[in-house]
Design an enzyme around this catalytic site. Structure first.
Site, short mmCIF file in Angstrom:
data_model
loop_
_atom_site.label_atom_id
_atom_site.label_comp_id
_atom_site.label_asym_id
_atom_site.label_seq_id
_atom_site.Cartn_x
_atom_site.Cartn_y
_atom_site.Cartn_z
N GLU A 49 0.81 -1.23 0.00
CA GLU A 49 0.00 0.00 0.00
C GLU A 49 0.84 1.27 0.00
O GLU A 49 0.42 2.30 -0.51
CB GLU A 49 -0.96 0.00 1.20
CG GLU A 49 -2.07 -1.03 1.11
CD GLU A 49 -1.68 -2.37 1.72
OE1 GLU A 49 -0.50 -2.54 2.09
OE2 GLU A 49 -2.56 -3.25 1.82
N PHE A 111 -11.92 -7.09 13.40
CA PHE A 111 -10.79 -7.54 12.58
C PHE A 111 -10.39 -6.43 11.58
O PHE A 111 -11.25 -5.88 10.90
CB PHE A 111 -11.18 -8.82 11.82
CG PHE A 111 -10.08 -9.30 10.91
CD1 PHE A 111 -8.86 -9.71 11.43
CD2 PHE A 111 -10.25 -9.32 9.54
CE1 PHE A 111 -7.83 -10.13 10.59
CE2 PHE A 111 -9.24 -9.74 8.69
CZ PHE A 111 -8.03 -10.15 9.22
N LYS A 161 -17.63 -0.48 5.64
CA LYS A 161 -18.14 -1.48 4.69
C LYS A 161 -19.68 -1.45 4.58
O LYS A 161 -20.22 -1.55 3.48
CB LYS A 161 -17.67 -2.87 5.14
CG LYS A 161 -17.88 -3.95 4.08
CD LYS A 161 -17.22 -5.26 4.51
CE LYS A 161 -17.30 -6.27 3.39
NZ LYS A 161 -16.66 -7.55 3.76
#
Lengths: 573, 178
Positions: A49, A111, A161
């Site tokens: 990244e 997570f 998300k």
């Protein structure tokens, strides 16, 4: 029209005319990678990244348009913190999108959860955590606006998300409404007049041009100002190319490793016309002894830069392009009223310095290969519009000193943060942004090992960048400091020239790898590399490890105590 | 020198009432090495905005830099500097003072002198509320210290600029009265 948050994000990026983005998918950002398949945006899959962030920055450097990177949450977001900080220090417009765990579980240590907005607050111009899909187009519009206007800089959008999966009703905001963000672009007319008056009275003026010239697209205006009255100009590490190096008024780079003339002209000046520069400690040396006789005109779009390090006699907040234009007009009117002093004696002094104290090194026949010789050979065997990228360290300083920049935006490097490993990914980003240009990176062996894996990205995406490793088997700049300031007690700086084997490594990554040991082979190898246009090339130049960067102003010293180096005899002056 | 008396600047900062704004302001102060003496955040009459009253240590940073850097934060809408001489400053303090039977009278007396208020009484202690200029709070806490302070909390000061006295309307009122 009903869209998901993810679809709205991609559509918003398209509305912002994003053509390419650099990224790597993962759990939290998965929803956004699906509509990407159907988008016109080209996505370049990086190997780390950090690479995505630096590529976006290299792209922005080379094109002047914002670079875009997209990664997932948690470790991906923390991996892109370095590029954000890098872009923040150098005011490079970069938009980073990170995935985030579902809004409903934020705060539960889910997570791959990290407080991305909290972590990146000090290294972005602004950042957003989106809690409602309906906000996505507005936030994207604001993010690009903030990144590219005023003093540019990186921004980050954190997208949970569940928000990406939520439905929203599509719209595109016609304009941005941000009551707390209104950059001032027009300089104050009275201040501009005062500046013109100071310029017209100065006997030893120097233009101190920084990276702001590039960001404001003001190199033509800078040139016009310099030529109007014959003002000599230094171009800082971020401002290299703002005025062509071969222009008779261009004095080159000032600062810790600047050339004698640029450093000394500033020291002896009676007026510094500071344009888009920020009195960085690497330029000023010891601040209290920096340019002691100079009055200061300081033009910057960021009001906080004015008076931050050095008080300005005439501070001007505004866009450089507009302000310089106005300054030229005011100067013309000033000159019609009063003749300026003759600058010829000052320019003669400067020319005398240039002749007496040039940059010097010696490439001996059959002797070890000098890094400066490699850079000059590269400079003389590449097109005028070639984009040069560098990492951080000795090779960066030599490159900046010796290259003859002819155009703005042809020099891409990490100035403020000094990020080792910048070169390879930034070169990839620059080449993606300017596929018509030849892109060379000059890298150190230490830097190369930090981000070399992005050459796999370059090879698989057919991005033909060229990397010249100046392999001196050391962390050279640190070694130089240990030699000069720590009584040659070398601590953890040796890297070995053969481990890794750079040629094999290059080949393993799908590149052409070559090695050069002697000065005789340099030009032929460069020419061979220039002809390769279907894959990246890596040349392992085995350079002399003893070579140091000169001139040098030791950290914390006055710029008056510049050390010229061994080529100038005893103590270098 | 007590905190209240040390050289300071008072900034009243209008900010957007959004999550994370306090963190942005606090983060800026720590990153730029500016010292905060006190900080009070409160809603305003417009629910879109909050007001922060920030007292900055004048020696840690030039005021101009603090203001300019604060202005760069996007949620910051407006910054007003209230020079200590030209502002009305108030602060509230709650202090639990030991007050057994033999000293209770003296503590009560001090409370009366300071126009403070006893808001809670226990077996051998009292909670006293003091409102006023920060210097007054300093003085009160100094004076009750010998009795024993169990706990002390201050809100940090809030401030507004003093009103202009030269209003034409007020002048005419004065003249009419005279």
């Amino acid at each position: 029209m009903k869209l998901t948050g993810a679809q709205a994000l991609i559509k918003s990026l398209e509305m912002e005319q994003v053509e390419v983005m650099f990224g790597l998918p993962g759990g939290a950002i998965l929803p956004v990678y699906d509509p990407l398949i159907d988008s016109s945006i080209r996505h370049i899959l990086v190997r780390h990244e950090q690479g995505a962030g630096h590529m976006a920055s290299g792209y922005a450097h080379a094109t002047g348009r914002p670079g875009v990177a997209m990664v997932t949450s948690g470790p991906a977001a923390t991996n892109i913190v370095t590029p954000l900080c890098d872009a923040y220090m150098d005011s490079i417009p970069v938009v980073v999108i990170t995935g985030q765990v579902a809004y409903s579980v934020i705060g539960t240590d889910a997570f791959q959860e990290a407080d991305t907005v909290g972590i990146t607050m000090p290294v972005t111009k602004h950042n957003w955590l989106i809690s409602d899909a309906q906000d996505i187009p507005r936030v994207v519009r604001e993010a690009f606006h903030v990144a590219t206007t005023g003093r540019p800089g990186p921004v980050l959008i954190d997208l949970p998300k569940d928000v990406a999966n939520a439905p929203m009703e599509w719209y595109w905001p016609e304009k941005v409404d941000m009551p707390g963000y209104k950059p001032n672009v027009k300089g104050h007319p009275r201040q501009i007049k005062d500046a013109a008056k100071l310029i017209n009275e100065a006997r030893r003026p120097v233009i101190y041009a920084g990276g702001g010239i590039m960001l404001a697209n003001a190199s033509n205006e800078l040139r016009a100002l310099a030529e109007l009255t014959g003002l000599p100009a230094v171009t800082t590490l971020m401002g290299r190319g703002a005025l062509p190096d071969e222009h008779p008024l261009c004095l080159g780079m000032p600062g810790m490793h600047g050339n004698f003339t640029a450093v000394t002209a500033m020291q002896k000046a009676d007026l510094l016309i500071t344009l888009g520069a920020r009195f960085d400690d690497r330029v000023t040396g010891k601040v209290s002894t920096f340019a002691p006789d100079a009055k200061v005109i300081h033009v910057d779009i960021d009001p906080a830069e004015l008076g931050k390090v050095r008080l300005a006699d005439v501070p001007i907040v505004g866009d450089l392009r507009t302000v310089i234009d106005e300054m030229i007009k005011a100067l013309k009117s000033e000159r019609s009223k009063q003749d300026p002093p003759d600058l010829a004696p000052w320019l003669a002094t400067i020319h005398d310095w240039q002749e007496r104290y040039p940059l010097k090194y010696r490439q001996e026949e059959g002797g070890p290969l000098k890094p400066q010789f490699v850079i000059e050979s590269l400079r003389d065997n590449t097109p005028d519009d070639c984009i040069l990228v560098s990492g951080v360290g000795q090779h960066q300083m030599w490159a900046s000193q010796l290259w003859k920049f002819k155009l703005p935006n042809t020099w891409v490097n990490s100035g403020g943060l000094g990020t080792m490993g910048y070169a390879v990914p930034a070169a990839v980003g620059a080449k993606v942004g300017r596929p018509d240009r030849m892109v060379w990176a000059i890298d150190g062996d230490g830097c190369f090992q930090m981000t070399a894996q992005e050459l796999v990205t370059a090879a698989s995406e057919r991005i033909p960048v060229k990397i010249a490793i100046l392999n001196n088997a050391y962390l050279g700049m640190v070694r130089q400091w240990q030699e000069l300031f720590y009584e040659e007690r070398y601590s953890e700086v040796y890297l070995s020239p053969d481990l890794p084997d750079y040629v094999k490594w290059a080949e393993a990554m799908g590149c052409v790898g070559m090695r050069v040991d002697t000065a005789d082979d340099v030009v032929a190898t460069i020419e061979k590399a220039n002809e390769i246009d279907d894959r990246p090339v890596v040349i392992d130049f085995r350079t002399d490890w003893r070579e140091k960067v000169y001139p040098m102003v030791a950290a914390g010293s006055s710029n008056d105590d510049i050390i010229l180096g061994p080529e100038f005899g005893e103590g270098g002056r | 020198m007590t905190l209240a008396a040390s050289p300071h600047h008072i900034l009243t900062v209008t900010v957007e009432n959004k999550p994370g704004v306090l963190s942005r302001v606090a983060g800026l102060f720590s990153r730029r090495a500016f010292n905060i003496v006190s900080l009070a955040v409160s809603p305003t009459d417009d629910e879109r905005f909050s007001r922060m009253t920030i007292v900055v240590d004048a020696e840690s940073a030039p005021l101009e830099q603090v203001v300019k850097q604060l202005n760069k934060l996007i949620p910051v809408i407006k910054i007003t500097e209230v020079p200590p001489a030209e502002g009305v400053e108030r602060e509230l303090m709650l202090v639990i003072v030991k007050a057994a039977a033999e000293t209770r009278g003296q503590v009560t007396e001090l409370t009366a002198i300071f126009e403070a208020k006893i808001v809670d009484v226990g077996y051998d202690a009292m909670t006293i509320m003091v409102v006023g200029e920060p210097e007054k709070l300093d003085a009160f806490s100094d004076l009750v210290k010998p009795f024993g302070i169990v706990e002390l909390q201050r809100t940090g000061r809030i401030a507004l600029p003093k009103l202009a006295r030269e209003s034409t309307r007020l002048r005419s009122v004065k003249t009419a009265r005279a």
